[in-house]
Design a protein around this motif. Structure first.
Motif, PDB file in Angstrom:
ATOM      1  N   GLY A 325     -68.916 -18.609  60.825  1.00  0.00           N
ATOM      2  CA  GLY A 325     -68.658 -17.917  59.555  1.00  0.00           C
ATOM      3  C   GLY A 325     -69.217 -18.600  58.318  1.00  0.00           C
ATOM      4  O   GLY A 325     -69.299 -17.980  57.261  1.00  0.00           O
ATOM      5  N   ARG A 329     -70.990 -16.680  55.117  1.00  0.00           N
ATOM      6  CA  ARG A 329     -70.526 -16.793  53.722  1.00  0.00           C
ATOM      7  C   ARG A 329     -71.669 -17.223  52.794  1.00  0.00           C
ATOM      8  O   ARG A 329     -71.808 -16.727  51.678  1.00  0.00           O
ATOM      9  N   ASN A 332     -74.031 -14.243  52.323  1.00  0.00           N
ATOM     10  CA  ASN A 332     -73.372 -13.213  51.507  1.00  0.00           C
ATOM     11  C   ASN A 332     -73.340 -13.600  50.038  1.00  0.00           C
ATOM     12  O   ASN A 332     -73.563 -12.766  49.161  1.00  0.00           O
ATOM     13  N   THR A 333     -73.043 -14.876  49.802  1.00  0.00           N
ATOM     14  CA  THR A 333     -72.983 -15.367  48.416  1.00  0.00           C
ATOM     15  C   THR A 333     -74.330 -15.157  47.733  1.00  0.00           C
ATOM     16  O   THR A 333     -74.412 -14.675  46.605  1.00  0.00           O
ATOM     17  N   GLU A 372     -68.560 -20.865  45.750  1.00  0.00           N
ATOM     18  CA  GLU A 372     -68.062 -20.269  46.990  1.00  0.00           C
ATOM     19  C   GLU A 372     -67.418 -21.329  47.887  1.00  0.00           C
ATOM     20  O   GLU A 372     -66.410 -21.078  48.541  1.00  0.00           O
TER      21      GLU A 372
END
Ligand code: ADP
Ligand code: ASP
Ligand code: MG
Length: 457
Positions: A325, A329, A332-333, A372
């Motif tokens: 994951g 992340r 996606n950020t 993030e």
């Protein structure tokens, strides 16, 4: 029918405009001709917009220079009796340009929409002149107003062509009774009705859209060099034109800095299997480069190119190993923040992920990543991210690499012998492109070293 695109340098002198007229006369089939703005005019328009936004009144001088440039061009090209109303067209365009620039000057702000309007004037004026010249010398000529026909849609602050609507508009508006039709490059309109453009170098793409919409037999890109070269001829003196490359190879090269063709151009012609030839307006007799689905099997590596102004981000920490994951992340950020990732590398130790991005996105990317992963950074499982600037990507391109062993080894040996440090390497499983990240200061030397070892040995 065929579509011919002439770049800025091809529409800037009497000699080349005469060449254009003669090139068109040689063909009996229907032709659409797509022209760019006069050479450097798009840069001048951009500079004027930036100056106006900065409150610098000297933007007015640039407008005067642009106007003079077009008047001089008309004086050289068009007989006196036909000049007056054409100069009026230029004058009206310059007056509108000045109005927009004045608004920017008072607002102290350059919005994307205002920028699009300003840079559109280059193609509007150059194509008005070429249209008139061809009407005088090549018989009856039609005109397609690309600013109303090519339709874009905004996705993540970028303009993308709405191809189905655009193709329909082209088919609906094209009149095959004209043997020659002029259609300006680069300019377009958004679905909401305001002026947009297809991005710097976008006239190539305009031509490909007309070719694909009308199922043309051929797309000719006429420029200032005799085809796609083994490397940028401005950086590598011994570079030479390639007779034949595939769409995939042309796409890889254009994505990685070969400015001779604007990358989005390839998709529409590839989909319709339309052959494309890159030709030289200054030397129309040269053969140029043919781009089709086929490659030249005798040359596993076709060319080397570089992309400058690149930043490298190393995302690392013990928390990456075996944890699912994290990469999701991270990506996606960056996607949420509109950061385009050019290269991704991760070794199987999973201790770090290296991302190569455009230098202009570096600060935004670093800030977003550190926000993030703030919790993990404070816990010490992920290191605070920083960007390293001043890198270049060197791409080695050729479809034949997948069938030949030892080519990358040869490249690394050549770079090593020249004392050039490699900072990251990427190759995907299609094996068409091997990308090597080097320091920007080494980029031209690295390009010449690789070119010499593969093509001049
Ligand atoms: P135009 O104005 O005709 O669109 P461009 O300036 O956009 O022309 O593209 C042509 C230029 O691309 C050439 O003058 C050359 O310097 C540059 N170029 C970069 N890489 C290559 C390459 N591999 N082959 C040929 N030209 C290249
Ligand atoms: N005039 C535009 C530019 O300079 C489009 C083009 O030339 O293709 O970017
Ligand atoms: Mg170009």
């Amino acid at each position: 029918m065929k579509v011919l695109k002439f770049g800025g340098t091809s529409v800037s002198s009497v000699e080349t405009v005469n060449n254009i007229s003669n090139i068109l006369k040689k063909s009996t089939e229907n032709q659409i001709i797509v022209c760019s703005a006069l050479s450097k005019v798009t840069n001048m328009l951009t500079e004027a917009a930036e100056k106006a936004a900065a409150g610098d009144i000297s933007y007015k001088e640039i407008c005067t220079q642009i106007e003079k440039r077009h008047y001089d061009f008309i004086d050289e090209l068009i007989e006196k009796s036909q000049q007056a109303d054409l100069k009026d067209i230029i004058h009206t365009n310059i007056a509108s340009l000045e109005k927009v620039l004045e608004a920017i000057f008072f607002l102290n702000e350059l919005s994307t929409r205002a920028y699009y309007i300003i840079v559109s004037f280059g193609e509007k004026m150059s194509n008005a002149i070429i249209y008139r010249f061809l009407k005088i010398h090549n018989g009856s000529v039609g005109y397609l107003d690309s600013s109303q026909i090519i339709i874009t849609r905004t996705v993540n602050d970028k303009e993308h062509v709405n191809r189905s609507v655009t193709y329909k508009n082209i088919k609906d508006n094209y009149d095959p009774n004209f043997k020659i039709t002029v259609a300006p490059g680069f300019i377009s309109k958004s679905e909401n009705g305001y002026a947009t453009t297809l991005g710097r170098g976008g006239s190539d793409y305009t031509a490909a859209l007309y070719a694909a919409a009308l199922d043309a037999e051929l797309l000719e890109i006429w420029t200032d060099v005799s085809g796609i070269y083994t490397s940028d001829p401005r950086k590598v003196k011994s570079a030479s034109p390639l007779p034949k490359v595939s769409y995939k190879e042309a796409l890889e090269l254009s994505n990685f800095g070969a400015k001779v063709i604007y990358a989005p151009t390839i998709q529409p012609v590839l989909e319709k299997n339309i052959p494309m030839v890159i030709l030289n307006t200054f030397r129309p007799e040269d053969k140029g480069t043919l781009v089709t689905v086929e490659t030249d099997d005798t040359k596993p590596i076709k060319a080397f190119s570089t992309m400058d102004d690149i930043a490298m981000i190393t995302f690392s920490g013990t928390g990456l190993v075996g944890t699912t994951g994290i990469a999701g992340r991270l990506f996606n950020t960056l996607s949420r923040n509109n950061v385009n990732i050019i290269i991704i590398c991760q070794a199987s130790s999973e201790m770090s992920i290296c991302l190569v991005i455009d230098a202009k996105d570096a600060n935004k990317a670093v800030k977003a990543i550190n926000e993030e992963f703030d919790f993990e950074i404070r816990k010490g499982t992920i290191d605070k991210t920083e960007a390293q600037m001043e890198y270049s990507i060197l791409a080695m391109v050729g479809e034949g690499m997948k069938n030949a062993a030892g080519l990358t080894g040869k490249a690394f040996t050549a770079l090593g012998s020249a004392n050039i440090n490699i900072h990251a390497i990427a190759q995907d499983s299609t094996e068409i492109n091997v990308s090597i990240v080097v320091k920007k200061e080494d980029s031209v030397k690295a390009l010449n070293v690789l070119h010499d070892s593969f093509f001049n040995a």
